[in-house]
Design an enzyme around this catalytic site. Structure first.
Site, short mmCIF file in Angstrom:
data_model
loop_
_atom_site.label_atom_id
_atom_site.label_comp_id
_atom_site.label_asym_id
_atom_site.label_seq_id
_atom_site.Cartn_x
_atom_site.Cartn_y
_atom_site.Cartn_z
N ARG A 1 0.82 -1.21 0.00
CA ARG A 1 0.00 0.00 0.00
C ARG A 1 0.86 1.26 0.00
O ARG A 1 0.46 2.29 -0.57
CB ARG A 1 -0.93 -0.01 1.22
N ALA B 1 -7.25 5.79 1.53
CA ALA B 1 -6.78 4.42 1.32
C ALA B 1 -7.47 3.58 2.37
O ALA B 1 -7.26 3.76 3.58
CB ALA B 1 -5.27 4.34 1.46
N SER B 2 -8.33 2.67 1.94
CA SER B 2 -9.10 1.86 2.88
C SER B 2 -8.20 0.94 3.70
O SER B 2 -7.08 0.60 3.28
CB SER B 2 -10.13 1.02 2.13
N MET B 3 -8.69 0.53 4.86
CA MET B 3 -7.91 -0.39 5.68
C MET B 3 -7.80 -1.74 4.96
O MET B 3 -8.76 -2.20 4.34
CB MET B 3 -8.51 -0.53 7.07
N PRO B 4 -6.64 -2.37 4.99
CA PRO B 4 -6.43 -3.63 4.26
C PRO B 4 -7.46 -4.71 4.57
O PRO B 4 -7.85 -5.47 3.68
CB PRO B 4 -5.02 -4.04 4.69
#
Length: 386
Positions: A35, A95-98
């Protein structure tokens, strides 16, 4: 990546796999596409428990930057559609959480040879993961913000994972590239666009965060496309930034209650604070209330001096209701307007309780080709319009 950062990222990957958030076939892409390669120099980690953000600048705090980049938490990357450079009124790209990313990719269930349309490019990381798995000629991603799209395009190219990045309204989809096997949206929706149904092959899948204007929370829906539309279950709770055309249009408290609650009807209720609100951030009861009380927006105030007001606002008129919970004192309700919103809310709450307090996974959504949406409990036959 430096060795320490690579080890931290690998440890997160194994944790995601052990928890079931990421299936084994995604591990090669996870390790190959960090990321951090898709993040700007400055971002704002979002604390899911407190709702607070902090600024992290790679130029002044590189170790903190790398640590947050490898953490399982969402990172805000834009405010107020790019009009500001720091925390503003509303986060508009992230950026979304993984964990969320890979659970949604699991719902998508891509297979070799599939073509995927992504709505909401954002940083480009999700598109990069799909491209690594499927190939650059199999992934098209759409971003409405030209600056966000340009930055993502540069990062994808630098990672040698550049497919097609379109700058346009994602609600229109990509008719020129259709049909697709899968569509995945990474922005919250209140209405599934009809164009998407037309651009997915029969038995294809649409995965998207969907919710009502009752609150800001969403639930991930997995729709299978058929001859008359698409239908499928919700899988879990989530919260995404909303697509621009479907953001909440709310005129604010003062438009509804300009002169206070004095002229409203007044009563008391036996409904308790815990019964209405639950105890967690994501509550299936709140999701159910949104499904059963149409065109209504709810705001929950912070508790002060033992008192907490909860407000309900009609979105098609100026009806409103307020319930005031006070520790050790009777709960007061005020209502005004053509709709008796508190009565609608309590009826919906009783319905949810009588149904066995169903969780997200007992609800589903059906969307017809003409755009009509129906929520359902357990089976599509047990449905109502939303």
């Amino acid at each position: 990546m430096a060795l320490a950062v690579r080890e931290e990222w690998s440890a997160l990957g194994h944790s995601l796999q052990e928890s079931g958030a990421m299936s084994p076939e995604w591990m090669p892409s996870f390790l190959a596409v960090p990321r951090s390669a898709f993040l700007p120099e400055v971002f704002w980690p979002f604390d899911m428990d407190t709702g607070k953000v902090m600024e992290v600048d790679r130029r002044t705090a590189p170790e903190d930057w790398e640590s947050f980049a490898s953490a399982d938490m969402p990172l805000v990357t834009q405010w107020d559609d790019g009009e500001g450079h720091g925390p503003g009124k509303m986060p508009t790209s992230s950026a979304s959480m993984p964990t969320v990313v890979f659970r949604m990719l699991g719902d998508l269930d891509v297979q070799h040879g599939h073509r995927v349309l992504e709505i909401g490019t954002g940083t480009g990381w999700n598109a990069a993961l799909l491209t690594h798995r499927l190939g650059p000629d199999r992934v098209v991603t759409i971003e409405i913000d030209s600056n966000v799209a340009a930055a993502a395009r540069d990062r994808l190219a630098a990672a040698d994972l550049l497919g097609t990045v379109l700058t346009r309204d994602g609600a229109l989809g990509d008719p020129a590239g259709a049909p697709y096997d899968r569509i995945i949206a990474t922005a919250g929706l209140r209405q599934i666009p009809g164009a998407w149904l037309e651009q997915v092959r029969r038995q294809g899948v649409i995965v998207a965060p969907w919710g009502t204007h009752f609150g800001n929370e969403d639930a991930i829906v997995r729709l299978t496309v058929g001859p008359e539309g698409a239908s499928g279950p919700f899988t879990r709770a989530a919260e995404f930034m909303k697509v621009r055309a479907q953001r909440l249009a709310f005129d604010g408290h003062s438009a509804y209650v300009p002169d206070g609650v004095g002229g409203a009807s007044r009563s008391t209720t036996e409904v308790t604070e815990a019964e209405l609100l639950g105890s967690g951030r994501f509550e299936a009861r709140t999701f159910a209330l949104g499904l059963r009380v149409p065109d209504c927006h709810c705001t929950v105030a912070d508790k002060r001096d033992g008192a907490r007001p909860v407000w309900f606002f009609g979105l098609t008129d100026r009806s409103w209701a307020c319930v005031m919970f006070r520790d050790g004192r009777p709960t007061t309700v005020w209502q005004s307007g053509d709709r008796e919103l508190w009565h609608e809310v309590t009826a919906a709450l009783r319905w949810w309780q009588d149904a066995g307090e169903p969780g997200y996974d007992r609800f589903g959504l059906t969307v017809t080709k003409d755009g009509a949406q129906h929520a359902w409990l357990d089976t599509p036959e047990n449905s109502w319009p939303v």
